[in-house]
Each structure stands twice: as C-alpha cells, then as structure tokens.
Design a protein around this motif. Structure first.
Motif, PDB file in Angstrom:
ATOM      1  N   ALA A 122       5.295 125.888  26.338  1.00  0.00           N
ATOM      2  CA  ALA A 122       4.729 124.548  26.122  1.00  0.00           C
ATOM      3  C   ALA A 122       5.669 123.467  26.646  1.00  0.00           C
ATOM      4  O   ALA A 122       5.230 122.490  27.254  1.00  0.00           O
ATOM      5  CB  ALA A 122       4.446 124.338  24.635  1.00  0.00           C
ATOM      6  N   LYS A 123       6.966 123.654  26.425  1.00  0.00           N
ATOM      7  CA  LYS A 123       7.950 122.689  26.937  1.00  0.00           C
ATOM      8  C   LYS A 123       7.942 122.678  28.463  1.00  0.00           C
ATOM      9  O   LYS A 123       8.004 121.627  29.092  1.00  0.00           O
ATOM     10  CB  LYS A 123       9.353 123.018  26.426  1.00  0.00           C
ATOM     11  N   ALA A 124       7.880 123.859  29.061  1.00  0.00           N
ATOM     12  CA  ALA A 124       7.884 123.954  30.526  1.00  0.00           C
ATOM     13  C   ALA A 124       6.620 123.327  31.094  1.00  0.00           C
ATOM     14  O   ALA A 124       6.664 122.638  32.117  1.00  0.00           O
ATOM     15  CB  ALA A 124       7.999 125.406  30.956  1.00  0.00           C
ATOM     16  N   ALA A 125       5.501 123.549  30.436  1.00  0.00           N
ATOM     17  CA  ALA A 125       4.236 122.975  30.905  1.00  0.00           C
ATOM     18  C   ALA A 125       4.244 121.454  30.730  1.00  0.00           C
ATOM     19  O   ALA A 125       3.733 120.723  31.578  1.00  0.00           O
ATOM     20  CB  ALA A 125       3.067 123.584  30.147  1.00  0.00           C
ATOM     21  N   GLY A 126       4.860 120.978  29.645  1.00  0.00           N
ATOM     22  CA  GLY A 126       4.944 119.536  29.407  1.00  0.00           C
ATOM     23  C   GLY A 126       5.834 118.844  30.422  1.00  0.00           C
ATOM     24  O   GLY A 126       5.556 117.734  30.877  1.00  0.00           O
ATOM     25  N   TYR A 128       8.229 135.796  15.319  1.00  0.00           N
ATOM     26  CA  TYR A 128       9.092 134.662  15.666  1.00  0.00           C
ATOM     27  C   TYR A 128       9.360 134.614  17.168  1.00  0.00           C
ATOM     28  O   TYR A 128       9.440 133.541  17.764  1.00  0.00           O
ATOM     29  CB  TYR A 128      10.407 134.718  14.891  1.00  0.00           C
ATOM     30  N   ARG A 129       9.521 135.782  17.791  1.00  0.00           N
ATOM     31  CA  ARG A 129       9.765 135.845  19.230  1.00  0.00           C
ATOM     32  C   ARG A 129       8.563 135.289  20.002  1.00  0.00           C
ATOM     33  O   ARG A 129       8.719 134.534  20.955  1.00  0.00           O
ATOM     34  CB  ARG A 129      10.049 137.290  19.641  1.00  0.00           C
ATOM     35  N   CYS A 130       7.348 135.638  19.553  1.00  0.00           N
ATOM     36  CA  CYS A 130       6.143 135.115  20.198  1.00  0.00           C
ATOM     37  C   CYS A 130       6.052 133.598  20.030  1.00  0.00           C
ATOM     38  O   CYS A 130       5.681 132.886  20.969  1.00  0.00           O
ATOM     39  CB  CYS A 130       4.899 135.784  19.623  1.00  0.00           C
ATOM     40  N   LYS A 131       6.405 133.117  18.836  1.00  0.00           N
ATOM     41  CA  LYS A 131       6.397 131.670  18.597  1.00  0.00           C
ATOM     42  C   LYS A 131       7.386 130.972  19.529  1.00  0.00           C
ATOM     43  O   LYS A 131       7.089 129.925  20.109  1.00  0.00           O
ATOM     44  CB  LYS A 131       6.765 131.353  17.146  1.00  0.00           C
ATOM     45  N   SER A 132       8.560 131.569  19.684  1.00  0.00           N
ATOM     46  CA  SER A 132       9.586 130.987  20.543  1.00  0.00           C
ATOM     47  C   SER A 132       9.137 130.958  21.999  1.00  0.00           C
ATOM     48  O   SER A 132       9.338 129.969  22.709  1.00  0.00           O
ATOM     49  CB  SER A 132      10.884 131.783  20.393  1.00  0.00           C
ATOM     50  N   LYS A 133       8.519 132.062  22.448  1.00  0.00           N
ATOM     51  CA  LYS A 133       8.027 132.106  23.837  1.00  0.00           C
ATOM     52  C   LYS A 133       6.954 131.063  24.066  1.00  0.00           C
ATOM     53  O   LYS A 133       6.925 130.397  25.111  1.00  0.00           O
ATOM     54  CB  LYS A 133       7.471 133.502  24.150  1.00  0.00           C
ATOM     55  N   ALA A 134       6.062 130.904  23.090  1.00  0.00           N
ATOM     56  CA  ALA A 134       4.996 129.916  23.227  1.00  0.00           C
ATOM     57  C   ALA A 134       5.572 128.503  23.266  1.00  0.00           C
ATOM     58  O   ALA A 134       5.118 127.652  24.034  1.00  0.00           O
ATOM     59  CB  ALA A 134       4.010 130.054  22.072  1.00  0.00           C
ATOM     60  N   LYS A 135       6.593 128.262  22.459  1.00  0.00           N
ATOM     61  CA  LYS A 135       7.227 126.942  22.436  1.00  0.00           C
ATOM     62  C   LYS A 135       7.907 126.653  23.781  1.00  0.00           C
ATOM     63  O   LYS A 135       7.809 125.549  24.323  1.00  0.00           O
ATOM     64  CB  LYS A 135       8.249 126.897  21.301  1.00  0.00           C
ATOM     65  N   ALA A 184       1.618 113.748  34.370  1.00  0.00           N
ATOM     66  CA  ALA A 184       1.916 112.513  33.653  1.00  0.00           C
ATOM     67  C   ALA A 184       3.417 112.317  33.501  1.00  0.00           C
ATOM     68  O   ALA A 184       3.912 111.192  33.440  1.00  0.00           O
ATOM     69  CB  ALA A 184       1.243 112.528  32.287  1.00  0.00           C
ATOM     70  N   ALA A 185       4.158 113.424  33.416  1.00  0.00           N
ATOM     71  CA  ALA A 185       5.598 113.337  33.230  1.00  0.00           C
ATOM     72  C   ALA A 185       6.327 113.030  34.534  1.00  0.00           C
ATOM     73  O   ALA A 185       7.443 112.522  34.537  1.00  0.00           O
ATOM     74  CB  ALA A 185       6.131 114.635  32.640  1.00  0.00           C
ATOM     75  N   VAL A 186       5.689 113.356  35.669  1.00  0.00           N
ATOM     76  CA  VAL A 186       6.319 113.132  36.972  1.00  0.00           C
ATOM     77  C   VAL A 186       5.756 111.837  37.559  1.00  0.00           C
ATOM     78  O   VAL A 186       4.556 111.620  37.610  1.00  0.00           O
ATOM     79  CB  VAL A 186       6.024 114.317  37.916  1.00  0.00           C
ATOM     80  N   LYS A 187       6.639 110.944  38.055  1.00  0.00           N
ATOM     81  CA  LYS A 187       6.196 109.678  38.658  1.00  0.00           C
ATOM     82  C   LYS A 187       5.577 109.967  40.029  1.00  0.00           C
ATOM     83  O   LYS A 187       6.048 110.825  40.776  1.00  0.00           O
ATOM     84  CB  LYS A 187       7.361 108.716  38.812  1.00  0.00           C
ATOM     85  N   SER A 188       4.577 109.242  40.349  1.00  0.00           N
ATOM     86  CA  SER A 188       3.931 109.431  41.644  1.00  0.00           C
ATOM     87  C   SER A 188       4.793 108.809  42.741  1.00  0.00           C
ATOM     88  O   SER A 188       5.517 107.824  42.504  1.00  0.00           O
ATOM     89  CB  SER A 188       2.541 108.799  41.638  1.00  0.00           C
TER      90      SER A 188
END
Length: 112
Positions: A94-98, A84-91, A103-107
């Motif tokens: 993923a949020k930080a990378a997203g 579960y800890r590994c799943k949480s770290k991966a999540k 695409a998330a930042v306006k030019s």
C-alpha cells in the motif's frame, strides 16, 4: 607368588569392566543424539513444506472483515506470525502504491 598378583589382575578386570560400561554409555548417548537429530530434521522438513503457502489475499479479506489475528490463524490453520506477515506485506504494498500514484508525483507541465 601367583596369589599375590591375583589382586592386581582383579583390579585390572574391574577397571576394564568399568571402562567398557562407560564406553557403552557413551555409544548409547551418541546413538540417541543422532536419532533425536534425525527426528527433529524430519519434523522440521514437514513443517517447512508448508512455509510460504499462506494465501495472503484470503488473510487480508478476513482482516478487512474485522476478524482478530488469532481467529484468522485458527480458522486457516496457520500461525499468528503468518497473519502478521501478510498484514506487513499488504502495508508495504500500500505504501509503495501510494508513493507511485499519479497524485503523489508532480506533472512535468507544472515545472515552468
């Protein structure tokens, strides 16, 4: 006269024996407690030597393959909480990378 005081000394000796027996019991309990604490510390030290050495990449590969948490934990000889800890770290990653994706930042050119 000596015979009359004999009962006093007999009671005194019995009290002393009872006290010594009680004192030995206390000493035994203290020794047993210290030994138990040393054993728990030794076992805890062995268990914590493996802490943090979970291969989360491998865990996430298994998760991606559709395996259940219990099966992954059993196969890799780790706890389900480690999975579960590994799943949480991966999540979290993923949020930080997203959030940091282009695409998330306006030019800057779009701010006319």
């Amino acid at each position: 006269m000596l015979f009359q005081h004999n009962w006093f000394f007999e009671i005194l000796c019995r009290v002393r024996v009872i006290y010594l027996c009680w004192e030995l019991q206390v000493i035994k309990q203290i020794v047993l407690g210290v030994a138990a604490l040393a054993l728990v510390t030794a076992i805890g030290g062995v268990g914590s030597a493996h802490a943090g050495k979970v291969d989360c990449a491998k865990v996430m590969t298994e998760v991606g393959a559709g395996k259940k948490t219990k099966d992954i934990a059993k196969e890799m000889s780790i706890s389900t909480s480690s999975v579960y800890r590994c799943k949480s770290k991966a999540k979290t990653k993923a949020k930080a990378a997203g959030a940091a994706s282009p695409a998330a930042v306006k030019s800057p050119s779009s701010h006319s």
